[in-house]
Design an enzyme around this catalytic site. Sequence first.
Site, mmCIF file in Angstrom:
data_model
loop_
_atom_site.group_PDB
_atom_site.id
_atom_site.type_symbol
_atom_site.label_atom_id
_atom_site.label_comp_id
_atom_site.label_asym_id
_atom_site.label_seq_id
_atom_site.Cartn_x
_atom_site.Cartn_y
_atom_site.Cartn_z
ATOM 1 N N TYR A 184 1.401 -1.118 0.551
ATOM 2 C CA TYR A 184 -0.189 0.294 -0.110
ATOM 3 C C TYR A 184 1.106 1.048 -0.332
ATOM 4 O O TYR A 184 1.389 1.729 1.092
ATOM 5 C CB TYR A 184 -0.856 -0.034 1.029
ATOM 6 C CG TYR A 184 -1.862 1.345 1.601
ATOM 7 C CD1 TYR A 184 -2.310 1.495 0.235
ATOM 8 C CD2 TYR A 184 -1.594 1.394 2.535
ATOM 9 C CE1 TYR A 184 -3.081 2.867 -0.142
ATOM 10 C CE2 TYR A 184 -2.911 2.748 2.748
ATOM 11 C CZ TYR A 184 -2.727 3.774 1.793
ATOM 12 O OH TYR A 184 -4.037 4.922 1.821
ATOM 13 N N ASP B 209 -2.252 -1.772 -3.745
ATOM 14 C CA ASP B 209 -2.297 -0.884 -4.317
ATOM 15 C C ASP B 209 -1.215 0.602 -4.535
ATOM 16 O O ASP B 209 -0.594 0.259 -3.347
ATOM 17 C CB ASP B 209 -3.649 0.495 -3.249
ATOM 18 C CG ASP B 209 -3.944 1.604 -3.465
ATOM 19 O OD1 ASP B 209 -3.560 2.528 -4.082
ATOM 20 O OD2 ASP B 209 -4.257 2.288 -2.761
ATOM 21 N N HIS C 44 -11.865 1.212 -4.544
ATOM 22 C CA HIS C 44 -11.176 0.996 -5.507
ATOM 23 C C HIS C 44 -11.974 -0.421 -6.113
ATOM 24 O O HIS C 44 -12.827 -1.019 -4.727
ATOM 25 C CB HIS C 44 -10.058 0.597 -4.894
ATOM 26 C CG HIS C 44 -8.700 1.534 -4.365
ATOM 27 N ND1 HIS C 44 -7.579 1.971 -5.013
ATOM 28 C CD2 HIS C 44 -8.989 2.531 -3.520
ATOM 29 C CE1 HIS C 44 -7.010 2.699 -4.874
ATOM 30 N NE2 HIS C 44 -7.825 2.630 -3.293
#
Length: 282
Positions: free
Chosen positions: A127, A170, A273
């Site tokens: 992330y 991500d 998302h």
Amino acid sequence: MVATSRFALGCARSDLGDGSLPFTLATWNINSVRLREPLVLKLLQDHGPDVLCLQECKSPVDKIPTEAFHAAGYTHMVARGQKGYNGVAILSRLPLEDAGDQDFATLGHARHVAAKLENGVTIHNFYVPAGGDVPDREVNEKFGQKLDYLADMRDWFHSDKPQKSILVGDLNIAPREDDVWGHKQLLKVVSHTPIEVEKLAETQNAGGFVDITRQDIPEGNLYSWWSYRAKDWDAADKGRRLDHVWATPDISNAAHSSKILRDVRGWEKPSDHVPVFATFDL
């Protein structure tokens, strides 16, 4: 702050008889695993990935709702967490071995965790910092942290070249012109600025990673994120592809069936998302 949790129950699936173990992997910024536990369960039940990598869990590891995931057949987990922010978890129907974590840019954040499958494949779940709103590290500390995080990732992969590895997560950057709704409009918007795209490419090249989603779907606009700010996200369709699946060249040819589950953005109380999938025949 950073904690680890693993489950060693459950049975591995049988292979195809030739030693290979096909598995489907998904990555999803869930934006609070406790708040969106029902959505995670729906994804597991409807689409059944063997491995699900979650980001922005926003939970200490011991507060992740593992009982429900266990009941759904996901009896293995490797995770790092912190209260209210960040957090990464790998849920799996297949046995996992904790393969550690890295604190890039020395932020003290739970932004990376790695796990190894029994077939020797290492999965890195990332992330990357979002970077704030202003793409200038002189006036925006968060943007500087993002660039530093990517530089540390790059240097790590240079010094310890990954093999038989999958990197997902991500990454908070949409690198290609067709990874955003408007290339020219977003050149000065964090997530698509030239400096971010350059730093992400350096990181990818340092590890020799192949972009699996684009290997499978080389042409056309692809998005995995749509802002909450849009009243009708679907009609406006101002998306960005911020979520990625990469693999090292020694296993990239084993990947196929990539897809982005756009419809998940329309589920009740969704994350901004959506999940990104790929299957590997290994």
